[in-house]
Design an enzyme around this catalytic site. Structure first.
Site, PDB file in Angstrom:
ATOM      1  N   HIS A   1      -3.456  -6.459  -1.851  1.00 31.92           N
ATOM      2  CA  HIS A   1      -3.035  -5.521  -2.937  1.00 31.92           C
ATOM      3  C   HIS A   1      -4.050  -4.516  -3.157  1.00 31.92           C
ATOM      4  O   HIS A   1      -5.081  -4.878  -2.990  1.00 31.92           O
ATOM      5  CB  HIS A   1      -2.543  -6.019  -4.216  1.00 31.92           C
ATOM      6  CG  HIS A   1      -1.649  -7.301  -4.068  1.00 31.92           C
ATOM      7  ND1 HIS A   1      -0.229  -7.253  -4.268  1.00 31.92           N
ATOM      8  CD2 HIS A   1      -1.786  -8.691  -3.818  1.00 31.92           C
ATOM      9  CE1 HIS A   1       0.142  -8.584  -4.116  1.00 31.92           C
ATOM     10  NE2 HIS A   1      -0.508  -9.269  -3.678  1.00 31.92           N
ATOM     11  N   TYR A   2      -3.738  -3.303  -4.071  1.00 29.56           N
ATOM     12  CA  TYR A   2      -4.744  -2.521  -4.529  1.00 29.56           C
ATOM     13  C   TYR A   2      -4.108  -2.496  -6.294  1.00 29.56           C
ATOM     14  O   TYR A   2      -3.099  -2.833  -6.334  1.00 29.56           O
ATOM     15  CB  TYR A   2      -4.862  -1.320  -4.095  1.00 29.56           C
ATOM     16  CG  TYR A   2      -3.984  -0.115  -3.852  1.00 29.56           C
ATOM     17  CD1 TYR A   2      -2.908   0.044  -5.240  1.00 29.56           C
ATOM     18  CD2 TYR A   2      -3.591   0.599  -3.044  1.00 29.56           C
ATOM     19  CE1 TYR A   2      -1.758   0.930  -5.368  1.00 29.56           C
ATOM     20  CE2 TYR A   2      -2.457   1.540  -2.955  1.00 29.56           C
ATOM     21  CZ  TYR A   2      -1.659   1.633  -3.859  1.00 29.56           C
ATOM     22  OH  TYR A   2      -0.433   2.421  -3.982  1.00 29.56           O
TER      23      TYR A   2
ATOM     24  N   GLU B   1      -6.455  -9.009  -4.696  1.00 33.15           N
ATOM     25  CA  GLU B   1      -6.240  -7.512  -5.278  1.00 33.15           C
ATOM     26  C   GLU B   1      -7.569  -7.141  -4.866  1.00 33.15           C
ATOM     27  O   GLU B   1      -8.757  -7.739  -5.032  1.00 33.15           O
ATOM     28  CB  GLU B   1      -6.103  -7.678  -6.973  1.00 33.15           C
ATOM     29  CG  GLU B   1      -4.714  -7.890  -7.388  1.00 33.15           C
ATOM     30  CD  GLU B   1      -3.899  -6.759  -7.632  1.00 33.15           C
ATOM     31  OE1 GLU B   1      -4.129  -5.641  -6.971  1.00 33.15           O
ATOM     32  OE2 GLU B   1      -2.506  -7.182  -7.751  1.00 33.15           O
TER      33      GLU B   1
ATOM     34  N   HIS C   1       1.373  -5.949   0.731  1.00 31.20           N
ATOM     35  CA  HIS C   1       2.392  -6.216  -0.301  1.00 31.20           C
ATOM     36  C   HIS C   1       3.679  -4.874   0.146  1.00 31.20           C
ATOM     37  O   HIS C   1       4.761  -5.424  -0.086  1.00 31.20           O
ATOM     38  CB  HIS C   1       1.796  -5.535  -1.954  1.00 31.20           C
ATOM     39  CG  HIS C   1       2.660  -6.020  -2.994  1.00 31.20           C
ATOM     40  ND1 HIS C   1       2.424  -5.588  -4.205  1.00 31.20           N
ATOM     41  CD2 HIS C   1       3.780  -6.847  -3.016  1.00 31.20           C
ATOM     42  CE1 HIS C   1       3.311  -6.118  -4.956  1.00 31.20           C
ATOM     43  NE2 HIS C   1       4.059  -7.167  -4.498  1.00 31.20           N
TER      44      HIS C   1
ATOM     45  N   ASP D   1       1.192  -0.557  -1.724  1.00 26.74           N
ATOM     46  CA  ASP D   1      -0.161  -1.229  -1.621  1.00 26.74           C
ATOM     47  C   ASP D   1      -0.305  -2.235  -0.458  1.00 26.74           C
ATOM     48  O   ASP D   1       0.719  -2.957  -0.064  1.00 26.74           O
ATOM     49  CB  ASP D   1      -0.584  -1.662  -2.790  1.00 26.74           C
ATOM     50  CG  ASP D   1       0.302  -2.967  -3.564  1.00 26.74           C
ATOM     51  OD1 ASP D   1       1.562  -2.643  -3.688  1.00 26.74           O
ATOM     52  OD2 ASP D   1      -0.222  -4.002  -3.990  1.00 26.74           O
TER      53      ASP D   1
END
Length: 228
Positions: free
Chosen positions: A26-27, A91, A129, A139
């Protein structure tokens, strides 16, 4: 590598005896990394991940790997639901428009092999994601360097080829690779391009078709039966 614990309350047990078979990248989509860390640890937001990698290279452990972090949300991969119970969530501190930093990527290079070895996850199990939720997520985004991971056998990458485009065949191959296709061809095509052809545009073409044909051929023809 040094990992700092910053526990999040946003987790629970993995359901139905499931263990991680995927790693979802993810970001954070937030300009301030401290705010991102706070949000992932805030009970009111009910969101978390197992790890957060700061742009300066610091690595935070928010949820233990054997627990179910709340990072993936609605979506499926290879016909399987409850991705939170089937995955480790990472993340990356990034606003979605900026390049990922070298300290951050270096730490990801170190973290991924450890997780993959612990849970026997192959490179095909490292996804974005946007792969599992193409209708609603973008993301880790078009700037994420998937080729860097692929060169280290930390993610899958297709052979270059061109195949005559056909939408029905494209969707069939997309299912075989893992994509959910309920949102339609345009959403799946965009998810594919975000990862493998980030600056491509326009209609389905021969390069897209070559990519999905090769990806589908690398995995079993029939994906697992849908489950909850």
């Amino acid at each position: 590598m040094q990992i700092t614990r910053r526990p999040s309350p946003n987790f629970g047990p993995r359901r139905d005896g499931l263990t991680p078979s995927l790693i979802v990248l993810h970001y954070t989509a937030m300009p301030n990394p401290d705010e991102a860390l706070d949000r992932l640890r805030s009970p009111e937001h009910e969101v978390s991940a197992h790890y957060l990698i700061h742009r300066d290279g610091r690595v935070f452990l928010l949820v233990d790997e054997d627990m179910r972090a709340w990072h993936a949300g609605a979506g499926t991969w290879r016909g399987q639901c409850d991705i939170n119970s089937r995955s480790i969530g990472i993340e990356l501190d990034n606003d979605g428009a900026s390049p990922f930093s070298e300290p951050q990527l270096t730490q990801l290079d170190r973290l991924l092999p450890d997780i993959m070895a612990r849970w026997s996850i192959g490179p095909e199990g490292v996804i974005g994601h946007s792969d599992m939720a193409p209708a609603r997520k973008t993301d880790p985004g078009r700037r994420f360097p998937w080729t860097r991971l692929a060169r280290q056998n930390l993610a899958i990458w297709p052979a270059a080829a061109e195949v005559t485009p056909d939408e029905a065949t494209f969707l069939r191959h997309a299912v075989a690779f893992g994509y959910p296709i309920d949102a339609g061809c345009a959403a799946v095509l965009d998810a594919l391009r975000q990862r493998f052809r980030p600056w491509a545009s326009g209609r389905l073409d021969a390069r897209d078709m070559g990519i999905i044909t090769d990806l589908a051929a690398r995995l079993p023809v029939d994906p697992p039966a849908p489950s909850t």
